[in-house]
Write a protein that holds these residues in place. Structure first.
Motif, mmCIF file in Angstrom:
data_model
loop_
_atom_site.group_PDB
_atom_site.id
_atom_site.type_symbol
_atom_site.label_atom_id
_atom_site.label_comp_id
_atom_site.label_asym_id
_atom_site.label_seq_id
_atom_site.Cartn_x
_atom_site.Cartn_y
_atom_site.Cartn_z
ATOM 1 N N GLU A 26 0.818 -1.218 0.000
ATOM 2 C CA GLU A 26 0.000 0.000 0.000
ATOM 3 C C GLU A 26 0.849 1.264 0.000
ATOM 4 O O GLU A 26 0.309 2.362 -0.014
ATOM 5 C CB GLU A 26 -0.952 -0.011 1.194
ATOM 6 C CG GLU A 26 -2.079 -1.022 1.035
ATOM 7 C CD GLU A 26 -3.101 -0.971 2.157
ATOM 8 O OE1 GLU A 26 -2.806 -0.340 3.195
ATOM 9 O OE2 GLU A 26 -4.184 -1.558 1.995
ATOM 10 N N ASN A 27 2.166 1.120 0.042
ATOM 11 C CA ASN A 27 3.042 2.287 -0.043
ATOM 12 C C ASN A 27 3.698 2.424 -1.411
ATOM 13 O O ASN A 27 4.546 3.299 -1.597
ATOM 14 C CB ASN A 27 4.117 2.227 1.058
ATOM 15 C CG ASN A 27 3.600 2.765 2.379
ATOM 16 O OD1 ASN A 27 3.586 3.962 2.600
ATOM 17 N ND2 ASN A 27 3.154 1.876 3.250
ATOM 18 N N PRO B 57 -11.860 1.429 -7.165
ATOM 19 C CA PRO B 57 -11.587 0.478 -6.063
ATOM 20 C C PRO B 57 -10.109 0.226 -5.812
ATOM 21 O O PRO B 57 -9.734 -0.215 -4.731
ATOM 22 C CB PRO B 57 -12.282 -0.805 -6.538
ATOM 23 C CG PRO B 57 -12.377 -0.682 -8.029
ATOM 24 C CD PRO B 57 -12.574 0.788 -8.290
ATOM 25 N N PHE B 58 -9.249 0.502 -6.810
ATOM 26 C CA PHE B 58 -7.830 0.215 -6.631
ATOM 27 C C PHE B 58 -7.073 1.335 -5.915
ATOM 28 O O PHE B 58 -5.921 1.176 -5.543
ATOM 29 C CB PHE B 58 -7.156 -0.067 -7.982
ATOM 30 C CG PHE B 58 -7.369 1.000 -9.034
ATOM 31 C CD1 PHE B 58 -6.619 2.171 -9.025
ATOM 32 C CD2 PHE B 58 -8.312 0.811 -10.034
ATOM 33 C CE1 PHE B 58 -6.807 3.132 -9.989
ATOM 34 C CE2 PHE B 58 -8.500 1.782 -11.008
ATOM 35 C CZ PHE B 58 -7.746 2.943 -10.986
ATOM 36 N N SER C 187 -3.783 -2.939 -1.362
ATOM 37 C CA SER C 187 -2.804 -4.033 -1.418
ATOM 38 C C SER C 187 -3.182 -5.119 -2.419
ATOM 39 O O SER C 187 -2.318 -5.738 -3.035
ATOM 40 C CB SER C 187 -2.635 -4.653 -0.026
ATOM 41 O OG SER C 187 -3.859 -5.160 0.456
ATOM 42 N N HIS C 188 -4.493 -5.365 -2.603
ATOM 43 C CA HIS C 188 -4.927 -6.434 -3.511
ATOM 44 C C HIS C 188 -4.570 -6.139 -4.972
ATOM 45 O O HIS C 188 -4.518 -7.056 -5.794
ATOM 46 C CB HIS C 188 -6.446 -6.641 -3.397
ATOM 47 C CG HIS C 188 -6.887 -7.032 -2.016
ATOM 48 N ND1 HIS C 188 -6.462 -8.187 -1.403
ATOM 49 C CD2 HIS C 188 -7.694 -6.421 -1.135
ATOM 50 C CE1 HIS C 188 -7.004 -8.274 -0.208
ATOM 51 N NE2 HIS C 188 -7.754 -7.207 -0.010
ATOM 52 N N TYR C 189 -4.344 -4.863 -5.290
ATOM 53 C CA TYR C 189 -4.062 -4.477 -6.676
ATOM 54 C C TYR C 189 -2.568 -4.288 -6.929
ATOM 55 O O TYR C 189 -2.178 -3.966 -8.047
ATOM 56 C CB TYR C 189 -4.802 -3.180 -7.017
ATOM 57 C CG TYR C 189 -6.305 -3.355 -7.073
ATOM 58 C CD1 TYR C 189 -6.938 -3.695 -8.259
ATOM 59 C CD2 TYR C 189 -7.083 -3.195 -5.933
ATOM 60 C CE1 TYR C 189 -8.310 -3.850 -8.322
ATOM 61 C CE2 TYR C 189 -8.458 -3.360 -5.980
ATOM 62 C CZ TYR C 189 -9.068 -3.689 -7.171
ATOM 63 O OH TYR C 189 -10.440 -3.861 -7.215
ATOM 64 N N ALA C 190 -1.729 -4.481 -5.885
ATOM 65 C CA ALA C 190 -0.293 -4.261 -6.045
ATOM 66 C C ALA C 190 0.411 -5.509 -6.541
ATOM 67 O O ALA C 190 1.311 -6.056 -5.902
ATOM 68 C CB ALA C 190 0.306 -3.792 -4.728
ATOM 69 N N ASN C 191 -0.007 -5.993 -7.701
ATOM 70 C CA ASN C 191 0.643 -7.126 -8.359
ATOM 71 C C ASN C 191 0.623 -6.866 -9.864
ATOM 72 O O ASN C 191 -0.194 -6.073 -10.351
ATOM 73 C CB ASN C 191 -0.060 -8.446 -8.016
ATOM 74 C CG ASN C 191 -1.515 -8.451 -8.414
ATOM 75 O OD1 ASN C 191 -1.853 -8.588 -9.587
ATOM 76 N ND2 ASN C 191 -2.413 -8.297 -7.432
ATOM 77 N N PRO C 192 1.519 -7.501 -10.619
ATOM 78 C CA PRO C 192 1.680 -7.165 -12.047
ATOM 79 C C PRO C 192 0.390 -7.238 -12.870
ATOM 80 O O PRO C 192 0.140 -6.356 -13.700
ATOM 81 C CB PRO C 192 2.695 -8.204 -12.534
ATOM 82 C CG PRO C 192 3.487 -8.541 -11.306
ATOM 83 C CD PRO C 192 2.519 -8.478 -10.161
ATOM 84 N N VAL D 50 -7.012 1.677 -17.156
ATOM 85 C CA VAL D 50 -8.106 2.530 -16.659
ATOM 86 C C VAL D 50 -7.652 3.987 -16.599
ATOM 87 O O VAL D 50 -8.377 4.896 -17.030
ATOM 88 C CB VAL D 50 -8.571 2.046 -15.267
ATOM 89 C CG1 VAL D 50 -9.549 3.056 -14.654
ATOM 90 C CG2 VAL D 50 -9.229 0.680 -15.365
ATOM 91 N N ILE D 51 -6.437 4.223 -16.104
ATOM 92 C CA ILE D 51 -5.947 5.595 -15.962
ATOM 93 C C ILE D 51 -5.687 6.240 -17.319
ATOM 94 O O ILE D 51 -5.989 7.421 -17.539
ATOM 95 C CB ILE D 51 -4.660 5.604 -15.104
ATOM 96 C CG1 ILE D 51 -4.976 5.156 -13.666
ATOM 97 C CG2 ILE D 51 -4.032 6.998 -15.088
ATOM 98 C CD1 ILE D 51 -3.762 4.983 -12.788
#
Length: 293
Positions: free
Chosen positions: A50-51, A78-79, A122-127, A136-137
């Motif tokens: 999350e950092n 949500p991310f 944290s759930h989105y911090a993977n490749p 999305v961005i």
């Protein structure tokens, strides 16, 4: 004149009880540390993930009011855990302080872009998830570039996975060793009473009646050992947070409660179970076999 008692009742808290409690406490302390590290590793991985920071560079032709609207829009995704808007002037000030010189003085203009820095859940911090986040961005027309440390994210995820596997293997090994150590301690205590067990069996005492004092005694050994082990663990956690306040996000009250419950459960279950099977072993033995063990 008062008659003296024909016999004295032995103290329940004898030296054997105390040494068994201390031995069990040390083993439970080891088990508690393993549980603590396993649960703490999960919180630590969340804290690290999350950092991770995404810097979304904004094109110069976008007005500040529109940037703020974009930031609010991103915060609803949500991310996104949190976001921070950094204007061109703020970016210039930060870089001037970092480099010790003002780039605008020799370039004649501010070379930095306004940006929105986001931190991921944290759930989105993977490749795989990050690739979706980028798509999305980039749908926003005024987004110029997205900057983040891809190699660092991959390395952290790999290390977290490897450390988790190592901790689980270590936990299994230490749990087995702990059970063996406590079991041997209780076996030695029951071994010293094997002839008493046989004598009670000869006078017609039931197996349940013979087992009861051993089970009650070892139940309290487990409870008292777990209480002392928990006191040491909680004291160590308090000391860590006192000197390193940021650890409160890793060493949370919920984790310490789970550690306390786990240590108490281990203490009671292991001592009670080992006592049950150790007494049963001598209950099944014939008289001649007692001298052979």
């Amino acid at each position: 004149m008062k008659k003296p008692k024909s016999h004295s009742t032995p103290s329940y808290f004898d030296m054997q009880f105390i040494t068994s409690t201390i031995s069990t406490m040390l083993v439970l302390l080891l088990l508690g540390l393993v549980v603590f590290f396993i649960l703490g590793a999960g919180n630590l991985s969340i804290f690290v993930r999350e950092n991770f920071t995404f810097s979304i560079l904004i094109n110069d032709d976008m007005k500040e009011a529109d940037i703020m609207i974009l930031q609010k829009k991103l915060e609803r995704e949500p991310f996104v855990k949190e976001s921070t808007y950094i204007s061109k002037q703020q970016a210039l000030r930060e870089q001037t302080e970092a480099m010790g010189t003002d780039p605008q003085e020799f370039l004649g203009y501010n070379p930095f872009k306004a940006s929105i820095e986001i931190k991921l859940n944290s759930h989105y911090a993977n490749p795989d998830s990050i690739a979706v986040v980028e798509r999305v961005i980039k749908r926003e027309s005024n987004v110029g570039e997205i900057l983040y440390q891809k190699e660092l994210i991959n390395a952290v995820n790999d290390n977290i996975r490897n450390i988790s596997i190592i901790l689980l293997i270590l936990a299994g090994i230490l749990a087995f060793i702990s059970f063996a150590l406590i079991n041997n301690t209780i076996k030695l205590a029951v071994y010293a009473k094997r002839f008493l067990i046989h004598t009670m069996k000869l006078v017609g005492a039931s197996w349940g009646f013979i087992r009861r004092p051993f089970l009650v005694r070892n139940f309290w050994i487990g409870v008292i050992a777990a209480l002392f082990a928990n006191m040491i663990l909680v004291g160590a956690a308090y000391w860590l947070i006192l000197y390193f306040p940021d650890l409160i996000r890793v060493v949370t009250p919920e984790i310490m409660l789970l550690v306390i419950v786990a240590v108490m459960a281990f203490g009671i279950i292991i001592t009670y179970t080992c006592a049950y099977f150790s007494v049963n072993r001598y209950l099944r033995m014939k008289n001649d076999a007692l001298y052979a063990v």
